[in-house]
Design a protein around this motif. Structure first.
Motif, PDB file in Angstrom:
ATOM      1  N   UNK A  60       0.927  -1.011  -0.052  1.00 25.61           N
ATOM      2  CA  UNK A  60      -0.039   0.114   0.022  1.00 25.61           C
ATOM      3  C   UNK A  60       0.787   1.169  -0.185  1.00 25.61           C
ATOM      4  N   UNK A  61       0.407   2.399  -0.842  1.00 34.35           N
ATOM      5  CA  UNK A  61       0.977   3.468  -0.566  1.00 34.35           C
ATOM      6  C   UNK A  61       0.368   4.507   0.260  1.00 34.35           C
ATOM      7  N   UNK A  62       0.886   4.588   1.485  1.00 37.85           N
ATOM      8  CA  UNK A  62       0.012   5.191   2.446  1.00 37.85           C
ATOM      9  C   UNK A  62       0.216   6.717   2.127  1.00 37.85           C
ATOM     10  N   UNK A  63      -0.934   7.286   1.845  1.00 35.80           N
ATOM     11  CA  UNK A  63      -0.809   8.975   1.596  1.00 35.80           C
ATOM     12  C   UNK A  63      -1.037   9.847   2.666  1.00 35.80           C
ATOM     13  N   UNK A  64      -1.655   9.459   3.629  1.00 37.65           N
ATOM     14  CA  UNK A  64      -1.652  10.163   4.803  1.00 37.65           C
ATOM     15  C   UNK A  64      -0.531  10.464   5.672  1.00 37.65           C
ATOM     16  N   UNK A  65      -0.163  11.501   5.819  1.00 39.18           N
ATOM     17  CA  UNK A  65       1.124  11.849   6.478  1.00 39.18           C
ATOM     18  C   UNK A  65       1.149  11.618   8.136  1.00 39.18           C
ATOM     19  N   UNK A 116       4.497  13.908   2.291  1.00 40.07           N
ATOM     20  CA  UNK A 116       2.996  13.567   1.877  1.00 40.07           C
ATOM     21  C   UNK A 116       2.176  14.763   2.288  1.00 40.07           C
ATOM     22  N   UNK A 117       2.523  15.433   3.047  1.00 38.53           N
ATOM     23  CA  UNK A 117       1.726  16.798   3.620  1.00 38.53           C
ATOM     24  C   UNK A 117       1.761  17.531   2.355  1.00 38.53           C
ATOM     25  N   UNK A 118       2.872  17.799   2.014  1.00 39.34           N
ATOM     26  CA  UNK A 118       2.897  18.878   0.478  1.00 39.34           C
ATOM     27  C   UNK A 118       2.077  18.329  -0.658  1.00 39.34           C
ATOM     28  N   UNK A 119       2.183  17.127  -0.567  1.00 42.84           N
ATOM     29  CA  UNK A 119       1.269  16.107  -1.629  1.00 42.84           C
ATOM     30  C   UNK A 119      -0.191  16.273  -1.796  1.00 42.84           C
TER      31      UNK A 119
END
Length: 447
Positions: A60-65, A116-119
């Protein structure tokens, strides 16, 4: 119909994966909360938190910072516990979760949180703040763990920790945050230890820009000049001219620094610039008069000069260099009577002299006149005298190292010349033993 079933099955698997991921995060949060309430009574909870959060969810690509902020927080707590045990001596490292390069892993998790926050489109600002707070904590740990690794000569881990602390500094400055490396001297000192760790881990390309930056900043440490010499003098792109330019600058700035003097001596040895070495070695001897290696090295320089002048037919100059070589070899042995290299070198000095005289002797052999015979006999006596002088030095050297091929070869030849075939053959057998992969457990010339 079959396609619908396959699609439903895949959907079910995805739901399980997401559920497992969420369960790990919830378990980590729960264990972390219980640990924070009572860290002394609940060390097991720290283990639970680490176990739950350490691996990123598989596939999984966890996107949540928030996930990476939590991961960094937990690993920072573990790093804090390790540092506390090391600094206070209270507690046991074995009781704590075992995580390799924990400070680096904490830092990497927190930098990922920043990315991740920036994205993310709607990531709350407090997550960035939490991530940066965590990076500030991790930065201090990275320095400590870099020191711990350096002390046990794990220079690869040391460099990774130190360089990560520099990367943390860059992130914090970009975000307008405080860094422990804000002070210019602290920053240069940190770059110095980072460069040393890289150099000791055979990473010259990583070390070079750090030391060159320190050189440009006029950082007051003589070791950077020796380091710059080292990184430029070695490897496929070795540039001895550039390397020596740094070393020369160091010698001029720190004329009393012995390590730089020794580095310069080694440089001239590599270059075979023997005449220039003499004054430098004599200077080194005045600073370290009890260092036998300096006397031995200077003796070796004179020995090489003797051979050079002898080959060129400059007998007077060669004789002077021979005497100087013997003098410094003798002084080496006065300071260290069991110095194998000094014993072997002194024996070799006289052995080579005998070999050189033997060549002159062969030229006289064709002159059968009384005067010619007289010269032949006188020179022959010198040859045997030189071999006789060399013999006890080789014998003592063999006592110290009975597995030296060079020593045994010289001894075998001397005894053969002295018409002692029994001893010569015995030495030859020991030599053959070595040449076939064996070892001589005891010396032949036992006292």
């Amino acid at each position: 119909m079959n396609k619908i079933i396959v699609g439903m099955l895949a959907l079910g698997l995805l739901a399980v994966s997401v559920q497992a991921q969420q369960a790990d995060v919830r378990a980590a949060k729960r264990a972390l909360t219980e640990y924070q309430v009572d860290p002394n009574a609940s060390k097991a909870k720290l283990k639970e938190a680490v176990a739950a959060i350490l691996p990123d969810p598989s596939g999984e690509d966890v996107s949540d910072p928030a996930f990476y902020v939590l991961k960094g927080e937990i690993l920072n707590l573990l790093a804090t516990q390790i540092v506390t045990v090391k600094q206070t001596g209270f507690g046991s490292l074995e009781e704590l979760p075992q995580v390799d390069r924990v400070a680096v892993k904490a830092f990497n998790a927190l930098t990922t949180a920043v990315e991740k926050h920036a994205q993310a489109i709607n990531s709350p600002a407090y997550l960035l703040s939490d991530a940066l707070n965590g990076i500030q904590v991790a930065q201090a740990h990275l320095y400590n763990f870099g020191i711990y690794a350096f002390e046990v000569q794990d220079y690869g881990s040391s460099y990774l920790n130190f360089s990560s602390a520099l990367a943390a500094h860059e992130i914090l400055k970009k975000e307008g945050r405080f860094s422990v490396l804000d002070d210019a001297l602290n920053l240069m000192g940190h770059k110095y230890v980072t460069g040393m760790a890289a150099l000791k881990n055979d990473m010259p390309e990583a070390a070079r820009p750090l030391f060159e930056e320190l050189y440009q900043a006029n950082y007051d440490n003589p070791a950077i000049y020796e380091a710059l010499y080292t990184v430029h003098a070695n490897g496929e792109d070795a540039d001895l001219e550039t390397a020596y330019r740094y070393l020369k600058a160091g010698r001029e700035k720190y004329p009393g620094e012995v390590s730089l003097l020794f580095a310069e001596i080694n440089h001239f040895l590599k270059q075979n610039r023997l005449d220039e070495l003499i004054d430098k070695l004599k200077t080194a001897i005045t600073r370290e008069p009890d260092n036998p290696t300096l006397y031995l090295t200077l003796g070796g320089v004179y020995d090489n000069l003797y051979q050079r002048e002898s080959s060129a037919g400059n007998s007077d100059q060669a004789s002077d260099y021979f005497d100087q070589a013997f003098t410094y070899y003798k002084q080496t042995l006065e300071k260290d009577p069991t110095n194998f290299d000094a014993l072997y070198s002194t024996g070799t000095l006289y052995y080579n002299r005998a070999a050189s005289l033997t060549m002159a002797l062969s030229e006289l052999s064709s002159d059968s006149s009384p005067a010619g015979m007289e010269k032949y006999e006188a020179l022959e006596a010198e040859v045997f005298a030189a071999f006789d002088t060399a013999l006890p030095y080789f014998q003592k050297a063999e006592r110290i190292n009975p597995n030296s091929v060079e020593t045994l070869t010289a001894l075998k030849e001397i005894y053969a010349r002295n018409n002692e075939p029994e001893t010569s053959n015995a030495l030859d057998q020991r030599l053959e033993n070595l040449q076939h992969g064996g070892t001589n457990e005891t010396s032949f010339f036992n006292e």
